[in-house]
Write a protein that holds these residues in place. Structure first.
Motif, PDB file in Angstrom:
ATOM      1  N   THR A  65      47.676  32.916  33.285  1.00  0.00           N
ATOM      2  CA  THR A  65      48.029  34.104  32.095  1.00  0.00           C
ATOM      3  C   THR A  65      48.499  35.179  32.518  1.00  0.00           C
ATOM      4  N   PRO A  66      49.029  35.974  31.737  1.00  0.00           N
ATOM      5  CA  PRO A  66      50.146  37.314  31.727  1.00  0.00           C
ATOM      6  C   PRO A  66      48.747  38.185  33.151  1.00  0.00           C
ATOM      7  N   LYS A  67      47.278  37.993  32.572  1.00  0.00           N
ATOM      8  CA  LYS A  67      46.849  39.196  34.249  1.00  0.00           C
ATOM      9  C   LYS A  67      46.172  38.625  34.699  1.00  0.00           C
ATOM     10  N   SER A  68      45.877  37.740  34.979  1.00  0.00           N
ATOM     11  CA  SER A  68      44.999  36.663  35.473  1.00  0.00           C
ATOM     12  C   SER A  68      45.143  35.540  35.927  1.00  0.00           C
ATOM     13  N   ALA A  69      44.614  34.425  36.568  1.00  0.00           N
ATOM     14  CA  ALA A  69      44.821  32.612  36.899  1.00  0.00           C
ATOM     15  C   ALA A  69      44.023  32.587  36.929  1.00  0.00           C
ATOM     16  N   TRP A  70      43.241  31.083  37.018  1.00  0.00           N
ATOM     17  CA  TRP A  70      41.817  30.876  37.404  1.00  0.00           C
ATOM     18  C   TRP A  70      42.527  29.362  37.180  1.00  0.00           C
ATOM     19  N   TRP A  71      41.441  28.527  38.363  1.00  0.00           N
ATOM     20  CA  TRP A  71      40.941  26.836  38.628  1.00  0.00           C
ATOM     21  C   TRP A  71      40.505  26.297  38.510  1.00  0.00           C
ATOM     22  N   GLN A 114      37.543  29.007  40.187  1.00  0.00           N
ATOM     23  CA  GLN A 114      37.722  29.812  40.956  1.00  0.00           C
ATOM     24  C   GLN A 114      38.731  31.316  39.950  1.00  0.00           C
ATOM     25  N   ILE A 115      39.065  32.427  39.588  1.00  0.00           N
ATOM     26  CA  ILE A 115      39.972  33.283  38.992  1.00  0.00           C
ATOM     27  C   ILE A 115      39.715  33.997  39.562  1.00  0.00           C
ATOM     28  N   ASP A 116      40.696  34.349  39.802  1.00  0.00           N
ATOM     29  CA  ASP A 116      42.202  35.633  40.862  1.00  0.00           C
ATOM     30  C   ASP A 116      42.769  36.252  39.363  1.00  0.00           C
ATOM     31  N   PHE A 117      42.504  37.180  39.743  1.00  0.00           N
ATOM     32  CA  PHE A 117      43.042  38.426  39.019  1.00  0.00           C
ATOM     33  C   PHE A 117      43.943  39.905  39.294  1.00  0.00           C
TER      34      PHE A 117
END
Length: 117
Positions: A65-71, A114-117
């Motif tokens: 997404t524009p502000k984060s990513a998750w997998w 996992q969530i990346d901000f």
């Protein structure tokens, strides 16, 4: 593979192979009176442990997404459930009355997120 808006599906395969390490033989395979296997250190590298093979499989989905990513992922370690020999650890088999190699774990599923901000 691209899936939808910002999504990616991943598939992975990894294999580990070791032709078998060389070790010192036991002094006696049938003496279980000690807590430690009696290794003959005067004859290093005379025995060879059977070959080790472990295939791993991974399937994952990643969403950006524009502000984060998750997998989220599912890893299957030792996908063929191969019972490999652990050449570094002996156990005494009371039924057979002899020292044998410990067997390593079989199929192991691992789920991760996992969530990346």
């Amino acid at each position: 593979w691209k899936v939808g808006e910002g999504g990616t599906l991943q598939l992975g395969l990894k294999g580990i192979y070791n032709a078998g390490i060389r070790i010192a033989p036991l002094l006696s395979k049938t003496n279980g009176s000690t807590r430690v296997a009696p290794i003959d250190t005067t004859r290093p590298f005379e025995e060879k442990v059977p070959a080790y093979f472990r295939p791993d499989v991974r399937i994952a989905y990643r969403k950006d997404t524009p502000k984060s990513a998750w997998w989220v992922a599912l890893d299957i370690q030792n996908a063929l459930n191969r019972q490999n020999t652990d050449g570094l650890e002996y156990v005494f088999d009371n039924e057979a009355k002899e020292w044998t190699f410990r067997r390593q774990g079989g199929l192991t599923p691992v789920i991760s997120f996992q969530i990346d901000f």
